[in-house]
Design an enzyme around this catalytic site. Structure first.
Site, mmCIF file in Angstrom:
data_model
loop_
_atom_site.group_PDB
_atom_site.id
_atom_site.type_symbol
_atom_site.label_atom_id
_atom_site.label_comp_id
_atom_site.label_asym_id
_atom_site.label_seq_id
_atom_site.Cartn_x
_atom_site.Cartn_y
_atom_site.Cartn_z
ATOM 1 N N ARG A 228 -1.002 3.628 -4.707
ATOM 2 C CA ARG A 228 -2.401 3.376 -6.056
ATOM 3 C C ARG A 228 -3.855 3.910 -6.952
ATOM 4 N NH1 ARG A 228 1.367 -0.687 -6.320
ATOM 5 N NH2 ARG A 228 1.402 -1.924 -4.660
ATOM 6 N N HIS A 276 2.035 2.676 -14.854
ATOM 7 C CA HIS A 276 2.607 1.692 -13.254
ATOM 8 C C HIS A 276 4.008 1.259 -13.836
ATOM 9 C CE1 HIS A 276 0.798 -0.646 -9.469
ATOM 10 N NE2 HIS A 276 2.311 -0.536 -9.435
HETATM 11 P P1 NAP Z 1 5.777 1.806 3.981
HETATM 12 O O1 NAP Z 1 7.719 1.882 4.082
HETATM 13 O O2 NAP Z 1 4.820 0.715 4.735
HETATM 14 O O3 NAP Z 1 5.397 2.568 4.399
HETATM 15 C C1 NAP Z 1 3.829 3.540 4.323
HETATM 16 C C2 NAP Z 1 3.454 5.101 4.849
HETATM 17 O O4 NAP Z 1 2.633 5.166 5.006
HETATM 18 C C3 NAP Z 1 4.020 5.029 6.692
HETATM 19 O O5 NAP Z 1 4.925 5.989 7.222
HETATM 20 C C4 NAP Z 1 3.177 5.246 7.167
HETATM 21 O O6 NAP Z 1 3.152 5.507 8.290
HETATM 22 C C5 NAP Z 1 1.977 5.382 5.950
HETATM 23 N N1 NAP Z 1 0.708 5.523 6.425
HETATM 24 C C6 NAP Z 1 -0.100 4.177 6.676
HETATM 25 N N2 NAP Z 1 -1.962 3.918 6.556
HETATM 26 C C7 NAP Z 1 -1.638 5.818 6.243
HETATM 27 C C8 NAP Z 1 -2.747 6.064 7.540
HETATM 28 N N3 NAP Z 1 -4.024 6.207 7.150
HETATM 29 N N4 NAP Z 1 -2.509 7.476 7.454
HETATM 30 C C9 NAP Z 1 -1.159 8.394 7.247
HETATM 31 N N5 NAP Z 1 0.057 7.906 7.095
HETATM 32 C C10 NAP Z 1 -0.136 5.855 7.141
HETATM 33 O O7 NAP Z 1 5.628 1.250 2.078
HETATM 34 P P2 NAP Z 1 6.371 1.493 0.915
HETATM 35 O O8 NAP Z 1 7.642 1.087 0.524
HETATM 36 O O9 NAP Z 1 6.807 2.908 0.971
HETATM 37 O O10 NAP Z 1 5.151 1.539 -0.447
HETATM 38 C C11 NAP Z 1 4.273 2.821 -0.072
HETATM 39 C C12 NAP Z 1 2.907 2.537 -1.448
HETATM 40 O O11 NAP Z 1 4.390 2.795 -2.502
HETATM 41 C C13 NAP Z 1 3.401 0.874 -1.763
HETATM 42 O O12 NAP Z 1 2.183 0.149 -0.477
HETATM 43 C C14 NAP Z 1 2.450 0.721 -2.996
HETATM 44 O O13 NAP Z 1 1.585 0.784 -2.981
HETATM 45 C C15 NAP Z 1 3.349 2.090 -3.204
HETATM 46 N N6 NAP Z 1 3.934 1.847 -4.813
HETATM 47 C C16 NAP Z 1 4.196 2.280 -6.095
HETATM 48 C C17 NAP Z 1 4.643 1.732 -6.659
HETATM 49 C C18 NAP Z 1 4.696 1.524 -8.041
HETATM 50 O O14 NAP Z 1 5.266 1.257 -9.462
HETATM 51 N N7 NAP Z 1 3.645 3.229 -8.586
HETATM 52 C C19 NAP Z 1 6.086 1.024 -6.345
HETATM 53 C C20 NAP Z 1 6.322 0.404 -4.858
HETATM 54 C C21 NAP Z 1 5.144 1.080 -4.272
HETATM 55 P P3 NAP Z 1 3.576 5.238 9.582
HETATM 56 O O15 NAP Z 1 4.780 5.396 9.638
HETATM 57 O O16 NAP Z 1 3.151 6.037 10.475
HETATM 58 O O17 NAP Z 1 3.655 3.838 9.412
HETATM 59 C C1 GLV Z 2 4.278 -2.195 -7.023
HETATM 60 O O1 GLV Z 2 3.381 -1.061 -7.325
HETATM 61 C C2 GLV Z 2 4.141 -2.677 -5.470
HETATM 62 O O2 GLV Z 2 3.406 -2.168 -4.570
HETATM 63 O O3 GLV Z 2 5.700 -2.584 -5.626
#
Ligand code: NAP
Ligand code: GLV
Length: 313
Positions: A228, A276
């Site tokens: 983000r 994005h």
């Molecule tokens: P997720 O499965 O919820 O994983 C989040 C990870 O971040 C977990 O390992 C979590 O730790 C860690 N985390 C959260 N808060 C933290 C903190 N304060 N300090 C250290 N580690 C922390 O999420 P995901 O599905 O992988 O997605 C991640 C992010 O990618 C989304 O939230 C979104 O913003 C972004 N995204 C972007 C796009 C794009 O097109 N640009 C697309 C999809 C997603 P724990 O393992 O300990 O819970």
């Molecule tokens: C895209 O940014 C997502 O969070 O899936």
């Protein structure tokens, strides 16, 4: 089963068609302003407040993305916006992990193999061999080891690069050196050559890509931000580029999207910009995942991907 759908800029007819085909008994409609008729489920991306406020009968809100920062922002701004009755459920992978691995691998390999510098040389019609980066010290640090971060980290490790990962709670992933919590943050950053951000955007992670963070990386490090825009302190990146502490950055997300035409990032040749798109929501995979979970909830079964609203992800 009554389902409300809202996804700006999407082909709503195609989504409604696919949901109707998967759930022929369901009554599914696109939400329009003023629609307060009852619904069991809402399927949304960046919904307006009035769509959700006061919908006490809602059983679940399905977020058509991995990140729930926008929807939780509604609740933070006006507590009580999200109906207490409704679980907030996000997309888990749904075809995003492989897209993210492709995008991040492309950026990391571009820096490792110096393709960005060869592009500049080509523009100058110069035939010049650059010193290769030593692979053993081209350490990639992945912030966030969730569904996307863990897959990205493992994909990068398959190229033989040293890979570290950072999360809130301790994780073990084959081939990845893992670090957890504030106490291990500096050790995670120390000497990292490419910093990849895949954290959720929460009050705890706001502005985590800042001057202090950059100062701990290897000199001439690279940044890949695919999470983000709110994670990045923009002026700190420009300053780090000016000082040479950061050599280049690949940015897919921005504080303001679309990135305004007069934003200084557009004028900085060392910043690669995409709108994005690093991991798009795919209709077929998303409908299949959401429908599977709706059916499970209707049967009274538990589902995964339920967001911890307090934690913020
Ligand atoms: P997720 O499965 O919820 O994983 C989040 C990870 O971040 C977990 O390992 C979590 O730790 C860690 N985390 C959260 N808060 C933290 C903190 N304060 N300090 C250290 N580690 C922390 O999420 P995901 O599905 O992988 O997605 C991640 C992010 O990618 C989304 O939230 C979104 O913003 C972004 N995204 C972007 C796009 C794009 O097109 N640009 C697309 C999809 C997603 P724990 O393992 O300990 O819970
Ligand atoms: C895209 O940014 C997502 O969070 O899936």
């Amino acid at each position: 089963m009554k389902i409300l759908f809202y996804m700006p800029h999407a082909d709503a007819a195609a989504w409604l068609h696919d949901f109707a085909r998967a759930l022929p008994e369901a009554d599914i409609r696109e939400w329009q302003a003023g629609d307060t008729a009852p619904a069991d489920f809402a399927v949304v991306w960046r919904p307006p407040r009035e769509m959700l406020a006061g919908r006490d009968g809602l059983r679940a809100i399905f977020n058509l993305g991995a990140g729930v920062d926008a929807i939780l922002g509604l609740e933070r701004d006006v507590p009580g916006t999200l109906p207490r009755s409704a679980a907030l459920i996000r997309l888990e992978d749904g075809g995003m992990a492989s897209q993210m691995a492709e995008y991040v691998s492309h950026a990391v390999l571009r820096y490792l193999r110096r393709f960005d510098e060869y592009q500049t040389l080509q523009a100058e019609r110069r035939w010049h061999v650059l010193e290769p980066h030593p692979r053993s010290t081209f350490t990639v640090g992945v912030l966030g080891l969730g569904v996307l971060g863990a897959h990205v980290a493992q994909t990068l490790a398959s190229f033989g690069l040293p890979v570290r990962g950072y999360s809130r709670s301790a994780r073990q992933i084959d081939g990845i050196a893992t670090f957890a919590g504030d106490a291990q943050f500096d050790a995670f950053l120390d000497g990292v050559k490419v910093l990849v951000n895949l954290l959720p955007h929460t009050p705890d992670t706001e502005g985590v890509l800042n001057a202090r963070t950059f100062s701990k990386l290897a000199r001439g490090a690279y940044l890949v931000n695919v999470a983000r825009g709110g994670h990045l302190v923009e002026q700190d990146l420009l300053d780090a580029l000016a000082s040479g502490q950061v050599a280049a950055a690949t940015l897919d997300v921005f504080r303001e999207e679309p990135l305004p035409p007069d934003h200084p990032f557009w004028r900085e040749p060392r910043i690669a910009i995409t709108p994005h798109v690093s991991a798009l929501t795919l209709r077929e995979e998303s409908v299949a995942q959401v429908v599977r979970k709706m059916v499970a909830l209707m049967r009274g079964e538990a589902v995964s991907g339920v967001v911890d609203v307090e934690r913020g992800y």
